[in-house]
Design a protein around this motif. Structure first.
Motif, mmCIF file in Angstrom:
data_model
loop_
_atom_site.group_PDB
_atom_site.id
_atom_site.type_symbol
_atom_site.label_atom_id
_atom_site.label_comp_id
_atom_site.label_asym_id
_atom_site.label_seq_id
_atom_site.Cartn_x
_atom_site.Cartn_y
_atom_site.Cartn_z
ATOM 1 N N SER A 84 0.807 -0.801 -0.010
ATOM 2 C CA SER A 84 -0.019 -0.116 -0.182
ATOM 3 C C SER A 84 1.340 1.395 -0.327
ATOM 4 N N ARG A 85 0.090 2.221 -0.648
ATOM 5 C CA ARG A 85 1.559 3.272 -0.945
ATOM 6 C C ARG A 85 1.005 4.455 0.254
ATOM 7 N N THR A 86 -0.651 4.248 0.411
ATOM 8 C CA THR A 86 -1.302 5.290 1.967
ATOM 9 C C THR A 86 -1.570 3.968 3.390
ATOM 10 N N ILE A 87 -1.988 4.848 4.011
ATOM 11 C CA ILE A 87 -2.126 3.958 5.060
ATOM 12 C C ILE A 87 -2.988 4.496 5.579
ATOM 13 N N ILE A 88 -4.158 5.958 6.044
ATOM 14 C CA ILE A 88 -4.745 6.002 6.103
ATOM 15 C C ILE A 88 -5.498 5.966 5.860
ATOM 16 N N THR A 89 -6.935 5.116 6.790
ATOM 17 C CA THR A 89 -8.710 5.568 5.394
ATOM 18 C C THR A 89 -9.401 5.879 5.544
ATOM 19 N N ARG A 90 -9.969 6.460 4.411
ATOM 20 C CA ARG A 90 -11.476 7.011 5.001
ATOM 21 C C ARG A 90 -12.700 6.977 4.900
ATOM 22 N N ASN A 91 -13.605 6.831 5.859
ATOM 23 C CA ASN A 91 -14.610 6.445 5.333
ATOM 24 C C ASN A 91 -16.029 8.019 5.997
ATOM 25 N N GLN A 92 -17.526 7.595 5.616
ATOM 26 C CA GLN A 92 -18.429 8.558 4.992
ATOM 27 C C GLN A 92 -19.731 7.851 6.057
ATOM 28 N N SER A 93 -19.358 6.987 6.799
ATOM 29 C CA SER A 93 -19.945 6.328 7.648
ATOM 30 C C SER A 93 -21.116 6.584 8.371
ATOM 31 N N PRO A 94 -21.930 7.749 8.691
ATOM 32 C CA PRO A 94 -22.765 8.202 9.575
ATOM 33 C C PRO A 94 -23.029 7.185 10.796
ATOM 34 N N ASP A 95 -22.820 6.470 10.801
ATOM 35 C CA ASP A 95 -23.283 5.330 11.849
ATOM 36 C C ASP A 95 -22.603 5.443 13.473
ATOM 37 N N ILE A 96 -20.552 5.706 12.730
ATOM 38 C CA ILE A 96 -19.398 5.157 13.235
ATOM 39 C C ILE A 96 -18.961 6.728 14.051
ATOM 40 N N SER A 97 -18.120 6.790 14.562
ATOM 41 C CA SER A 97 -17.935 7.656 15.653
ATOM 42 C C SER A 97 -16.630 8.275 14.888
ATOM 43 N N PHE A 98 -15.709 7.855 13.896
ATOM 44 C CA PHE A 98 -14.592 7.873 13.343
ATOM 45 C C PHE A 98 -14.627 7.865 11.963
ATOM 46 N N ASP A 99 -13.744 8.741 10.894
ATOM 47 C CA ASP A 99 -13.871 9.295 9.750
ATOM 48 C C ASP A 99 -12.866 8.318 9.045
ATOM 49 N N ARG A 100 -11.798 8.561 9.979
ATOM 50 C CA ARG A 100 -10.479 7.338 9.072
ATOM 51 C C ARG A 100 -9.243 6.675 10.984
ATOM 52 N N SER A 101 -9.179 5.694 10.183
ATOM 53 C CA SER A 101 -8.318 4.721 10.397
ATOM 54 C C SER A 101 -7.510 3.927 9.659
ATOM 55 N N ILE A 102 -6.873 2.977 10.903
ATOM 56 C CA ILE A 102 -5.402 2.896 10.362
ATOM 57 C C ILE A 102 -5.681 0.951 10.554
ATOM 58 N N ASN A 103 -5.534 0.296 9.990
ATOM 59 C CA ASN A 103 -5.035 -1.667 9.948
ATOM 60 C C ASN A 103 -3.739 -1.966 9.565
ATOM 61 N N PRO A 104 -2.858 -2.569 10.396
ATOM 62 C CA PRO A 104 -1.359 -2.728 9.847
ATOM 63 C C PRO A 104 -1.472 -4.090 9.255
ATOM 64 N N TYR A 105 -2.760 -4.794 9.518
ATOM 65 C CA TYR A 105 -2.289 -5.753 9.437
ATOM 66 C C TYR A 105 -4.158 -6.478 8.593
ATOM 67 N N ARG A 106 -3.837 -6.530 7.251
ATOM 68 C CA ARG A 106 -4.574 -8.258 6.319
ATOM 69 C C ARG A 106 -4.657 -9.433 6.953
ATOM 70 N N GLY A 107 -6.641 -9.212 7.188
ATOM 71 C CA GLY A 107 -6.450 -10.677 7.554
ATOM 72 C C GLY A 107 -6.519 -10.965 9.166
ATOM 73 N N CYS A 108 -6.795 -11.696 9.820
ATOM 74 C CA CYS A 108 -6.191 -11.832 11.338
ATOM 75 C C CYS A 108 -5.866 -13.562 11.973
ATOM 76 N N GLU A 109 -4.569 -14.134 12.976
ATOM 77 C CA GLU A 109 -4.372 -14.683 13.067
ATOM 78 C C GLU A 109 -5.302 -15.044 13.885
ATOM 79 N N HIS A 110 -6.221 -14.518 15.316
ATOM 80 C CA HIS A 110 -7.264 -14.770 16.158
ATOM 81 C C HIS A 110 -7.816 -15.739 15.635
ATOM 82 N N GLY A 111 -8.248 -15.530 14.138
ATOM 83 C CA GLY A 111 -9.312 -16.904 13.535
ATOM 84 C C GLY A 111 -10.376 -16.883 14.365
ATOM 85 N N CYS A 112 -10.874 -15.637 14.783
ATOM 86 C CA CYS A 112 -12.274 -15.661 15.425
ATOM 87 C C CYS A 112 -13.045 -15.502 14.167
#
Length: 372
Positions: A65-93
Motif C-alpha cells: 500500500s502507498r497510503t496508510i490512513i483509510t477514510r470513511n463516510q459512514s454516519p453510524d460510526i464515531s470516526f472518519d479515518r482509521s489505520i489497519n496495520p494488518y489484513r487478515g487476522c490469526e486470532h481466527g475469530c
C-alpha cells in the motif's frame, strides 16, 4: 513452537511455523464470491479427503500500500479515518465481519483469512508523510476497526507500535480497539498520550466462558487475560471501554451483565456492544461453525438473528447494522442500557484533544520565529 520463535523475513515476506489445524477458527476454505467453486477430491497422493488435514502454516506477506490512513463516510460510526496495520487476522475469530475482505485479494474468507496475512511494514513512514501534508487536519485515528492490531505477529513485526510512536511524536489523537492483551506492552506510549488526552482503548470481550472462547476465537487471548489488560491499562491512567462484540443471540447474550460487571471491576469506564454481523460469505462460515460446535443451538441462533435482521441473515443499513431491529433487539438494547448504568460504564470523563497536534521538526528544518 510459538509463532514468534519461527518468524523470519524471506523475500519481503514473513513465514511462521506450523500450527495444529484444530487451533483454527474456520472449518473450511470455501471459495469467495470472486472465485469458482472449490471441490475436495482425492488427488492420487494417497490422502483420503475425509481424513484430518495436515497442520497449516501462517504466511505474512508485505503489503505494498502507498497510503496508510483509510477514510470513511459512514454516519453510524464515531470516526472518519482509521489505520489497519494488518489484513487478515490469526486470532481466527470465526465471527469476524472482516473475513469477506479477503475475497478482494483473491483469497478465501475461511481459513485463508486467518493463515494468509498481509502486514504493512512501511506504515510508520507512510503515516508520517500523510500527517505532514499541509492540508491535513487532525481527527481521531481509529486503529483495529477491521482486523486486530495486536494479533500474534505484532510481537515481532511491531507495526502497531511503530504507528503509535509516530502519533505520539505528532501529538495526534488515537482510539484502539483490540482483544489482544499485548496492548499492555505499549503502555509506555499510551499512558503519556492518555495524560495529554490523546489515547483511549476498547477491549473486546465476547464471552467469559474459556471453552467457548477457545472454540470461537482460537488464537485470541483468553477472557481472563483481556480483563487483566483492562486492569493494567486503567491502572496506567488510560481510559478503557469494554466492547461486548459481537453479541451473539442465543449463544452469548446471557453474559451481558457478567461481562459488564467484571469489566467495571477491572477499571473500565465505558461499554458498548455490536450485534453479530454476517455479511457476504461470513454467513456460511458461521453457520458451518455453529452446526459443528453447537448443533443443539445452531438453528436458534440463526433464527434469532433473522428475527433481528428483518428475516435476513444480515441487514447492512446504517444505524441498524450494529443493533438490529424487532422485539428481541429492543430487549437486548434495554438490558444493555440498564446494566451499563448499573455498573457505572456510562461515564465520559473527557474527549480527545485535537489542539495539541503539531508535526515535529525534522533534521535540517528551519524553526519558525513563533515556535517556543
Amino acid at each position: 513452537m510459538t509463532i514468534e520463535e519461527d518468524t523470519r523475513i524471506i523475500d519481503g515476506s514473513v513465514r511462521v511455523g506450523q500450527r495444529l489445524r484444530h487451533g483454527r477458527g474456520a472449518l473450511s476454505n470455501a471459495a469467495s464470491r470472486y472465485e469458482p467453486g472449490r471441490v475436495r477430491v482425492d488427488d492420487g497422493w494417497g490422502v483420503d479427503p475425509d481424513d484430518d488435514l495436515p497442520p497449516l502454516k501462517t504466511s505474512v506477506t508485505a503489503d505494498a500500500s502507498r497510503t496508510i490512513i483509510t477514510r470513511n463516510q459512514s454516519p453510524d460510526i464515531s470516526f472518519d479515518r482509521s489505520i489497519n496495520p494488518y489484513r487478515g487476522c490469526e486470532h481466527g475469530c470465526v465471527y469476524c465481519f472482516a473475513r469477506p475482505t479477503h475475497a478482494w485479494l483473491g483469497l478465501s474468507p475461511g481459513l485463508d483469512f486467518e493463515t494468509r496475512l498481509f502486514a504493512k511494514p512501511r506504515a510508520a513512514e507512510l503515516l508520517e508523510a500523510e500527517l505532514r501534508s499541509a492540508s491535513y487536519a487532525p481527527r481521531v485515528i481509529a486503529i483495529g476497526t477491521n482486523t486486530d492490531p495486536y494479533q500474534p505477529v505484532e510481537r515481532t513485526l511491531r507495526v502497531t507500535r511503530s504507528i503509535l510512536e509516530v502519533l505520539d511524536r505528532f501529538n495526534h489523537p488515537v482510539g484502539i480497539t483490540t482483544k489482544g492483551a499485548r496492548v499492555v506492552r505499549d503502555i509506555d506510549i499510551l499512558g503519556p498520550m492518555a495524560a495529554r488526552r490523546l489515547a483511549k482503548v476498547a477491549i473486546s470481550v465476547t464471552t467469559l466462558d474459556a471453552k467457548l472462547a477457545r472454540a470461537m476465537e482460537p488464537r485470541a487471548p483468553a477472557p481472563e487475560k483481556r480483563l487483566a489488560a483492562i486492569r493494567d491499562l486503567s491502572a496506567a491512567g488510560i481510559p478503557v471501554a469494554v466492547m461486548v462484540a459481537p453479541l451473539i443471540p442465543g449463544l452469548t447474550d446471557h453474559e451481558i451483565e457478567p461481562i459488564l460487571e467484571r469489566a467495571a471491576d477491572a477499571g473500565a469506564t465505558q461499554a458498548g456492544y455490536v450485534l453479530l454481523r454476517l455479511p457476504l460469505e461470513l454467513k456460511e462460515v458461521v453457520a458451518e461453525w455453529l452446526r459443528d460446535h453447537c448443533p443443539d443451538r445452531a438453528d436458534r441462533v440463526l433464527n434469532l438473528l433473522r428475527g433481528m435482521r428483518g428475516g435476513k441473515e444480515y441487514d447492512a443499513r446504517w444505524g441498524l447494522r450494529q443493533t438490529g431491529t424487532g422485539a428481541y433487539a429492543r430487549f437486548i438494547a434495554d438490558r444493555f442500557r440498564v446494566a451499563r448504568t448499573r455498573f457505572g460504564l456510562d461515564r465520559r470523563s473527557w474527549s480527545h484533544d485535537m489542539s495539541l497536534f503539531r508535526p515535529p521538526p525534522r533534521a535540517g528544518d528551519q524553526l519558525s520565529l513563533l515556535d517556543p
